[in-house]
Write a protein that holds these residues in place. Sequence first.
Motif, PDB file in Angstrom:
ATOM      1  N   ASP A 135       0.918  -1.108  -0.191  1.00  0.00           N
ATOM      2  CA  ASP A 135       0.050  -0.315  -0.419  1.00  0.00           C
ATOM      3  C   ASP A 135       0.905   1.415  -0.290  1.00  0.00           C
ATOM      4  O   ASP A 135       1.222   2.187   1.104  1.00  0.00           O
ATOM      5  N   GLU A 136       1.686   1.724  -0.806  1.00  0.00           N
ATOM      6  CA  GLU A 136       2.518   3.093  -1.257  1.00  0.00           C
ATOM      7  C   GLU A 136       2.745   3.080  -2.731  1.00  0.00           C
ATOM      8  O   GLU A 136       2.481   2.347  -3.063  1.00  0.00           O
ATOM      9  N   THR A 137       3.276   4.055  -2.955  1.00  0.00           N
ATOM     10  CA  THR A 137       3.515   4.224  -4.260  1.00  0.00           C
ATOM     11  C   THR A 137       4.434   4.157  -4.766  1.00  0.00           C
ATOM     12  O   THR A 137       5.599   5.010  -4.054  1.00  0.00           O
ATOM     13  N   GLN A 150       3.485   6.408  -9.250  1.00  0.00           N
ATOM     14  CA  GLN A 150       1.725   4.795  -9.462  1.00  0.00           C
ATOM     15  C   GLN A 150       1.649   4.540  -7.939  1.00  0.00           C
ATOM     16  O   GLN A 150       2.653   3.697  -7.551  1.00  0.00           O
ATOM     17  N   HIS A 151       0.239   4.798  -7.466  1.00  0.00           N
ATOM     18  CA  HIS A 151       0.229   3.778  -6.435  1.00  0.00           C
ATOM     19  C   HIS A 151      -0.574   2.200  -6.571  1.00  0.00           C
ATOM     20  O   HIS A 151      -1.642   2.510  -7.272  1.00  0.00           O
ATOM     21  N   LEU A 152       0.418   1.455  -6.465  1.00  0.00           N
ATOM     22  CA  LEU A 152       0.397  -0.374  -6.849  1.00  0.00           C
ATOM     23  C   LEU A 152      -0.809  -0.927  -6.290  1.00  0.00           C
ATOM     24  O   LEU A 152      -1.785  -1.250  -7.643  1.00  0.00           O
ATOM     25  N   ARG A 153      -1.779  -0.364  -5.750  1.00  0.00           N
ATOM     26  CA  ARG A 153      -2.531  -1.159  -5.399  1.00  0.00           C
ATOM     27  C   ARG A 153      -3.761  -0.697  -5.691  1.00  0.00           C
ATOM     28  O   ARG A 153      -4.804  -1.654  -5.806  1.00  0.00           O
ATOM     29  N   ILE A 200       9.836  -2.023 -11.225  1.00  0.00           N
ATOM     30  CA  ILE A 200      10.449  -1.370 -10.104  1.00  0.00           C
ATOM     31  C   ILE A 200      10.485  -1.832  -8.556  1.00  0.00           C
ATOM     32  O   ILE A 200      11.452  -2.756  -7.774  1.00  0.00           O
ATOM     33  N   TRP A 201       9.116  -2.740  -8.597  1.00  0.00           N
ATOM     34  CA  TRP A 201       8.777  -3.143  -7.421  1.00  0.00           C
ATOM     35  C   TRP A 201       9.499  -4.792  -7.492  1.00  0.00           C
ATOM     36  O   TRP A 201       9.328  -5.073  -6.044  1.00  0.00           O
ATOM     37  N   LEU A 202       8.917  -4.915  -8.436  1.00  0.00           N
ATOM     38  CA  LEU A 202       9.773  -7.062  -8.809  1.00  0.00           C
ATOM     39  C   LEU A 202      10.827  -6.676  -8.452  1.00  0.00           C
ATOM     40  O   LEU A 202      11.754  -7.133  -7.620  1.00  0.00           O
TER      41      LEU A 202
END
Length: 288
Positions: A135-137, A150-153, A200-202
């Motif tokens: 729950d983050e950008t 981008q707020h992934l959730r 980037i999250w991965l």
Amino acid sequence: MSYRGRFAPSPTGLLHAGSLVAAVGSWLCARHAGGQWLVRMEDIDPPREVPGSAAAILAALPAFGLVADEPVIHQSSRIAAYETAFEQLRRMGLVFPCWCSRSDLAAAGGIHRDGRCIARPDPQREPAWRIRVADETVSFIDERQGPQQQHLRESVGDFVIRRVEGFYSYQLACVVDDAWQGITQVVRGSDLLDSTPRQIWLQRCLGLPTPHYLHLPLVLDSEGHKLSKSERSREVDVSDPIPSLHRALTFLGITTTETAGHPSDLLDAALKHFDPRRLTQCSDHRAA
């Protein structure tokens, strides 16, 4: 680390004007930085692949003066690496099996945000596997379009990294291979800008480095739509590469009076006038 860039087409059709712009743009950025330019064939989605298109794309690139500095990598030969990354995420408790149908997701607003499957497990069929997002950008700087976030959730939710058929997703394969090949800057079309926060999250989850990103303008058709490989009329003419190469350079804001008959001469002339900072002034263009 020295500069390493890449062009990574998918074999879903022959080389078209939009792909040529991405190839030329990435080549120019690599050569301007005095670095290496690689080619990677993203052939991990067999149902969408057009037989013979991978070989045709790889044969077309040298016709436009675009020659990779290392042997071409085929993602279809890299499945073991994606399996290793997947198992790492599973050991960390970051992925979960999902049996959700399209109707299940539609009832949830089309986005999976629960960090778990909302459907009942079905032992009669294989699940897809999703990665849990925080729950983050996610923020980054695109070197053409500036600050992005981008707020992934909220935007994409828990996204699929292994499909029901067992194929690994573009997002996972791209991240694993960019790190393995030591890519320092990803130069690609703006249609993939939205994928960057997921990648980037991965990278963060897998402990991999994040390259710089530069998303090029798109080549549009006469109605303002992104060119698709399925539009056969948009295939570039390999037998007469100079006109298509001139158009690709014009799309990238580069003008040159070079009229040499060999594409490599035209690219070398364009490189003398190329400044990546000017790409910020380029916008999407309609194809001629």
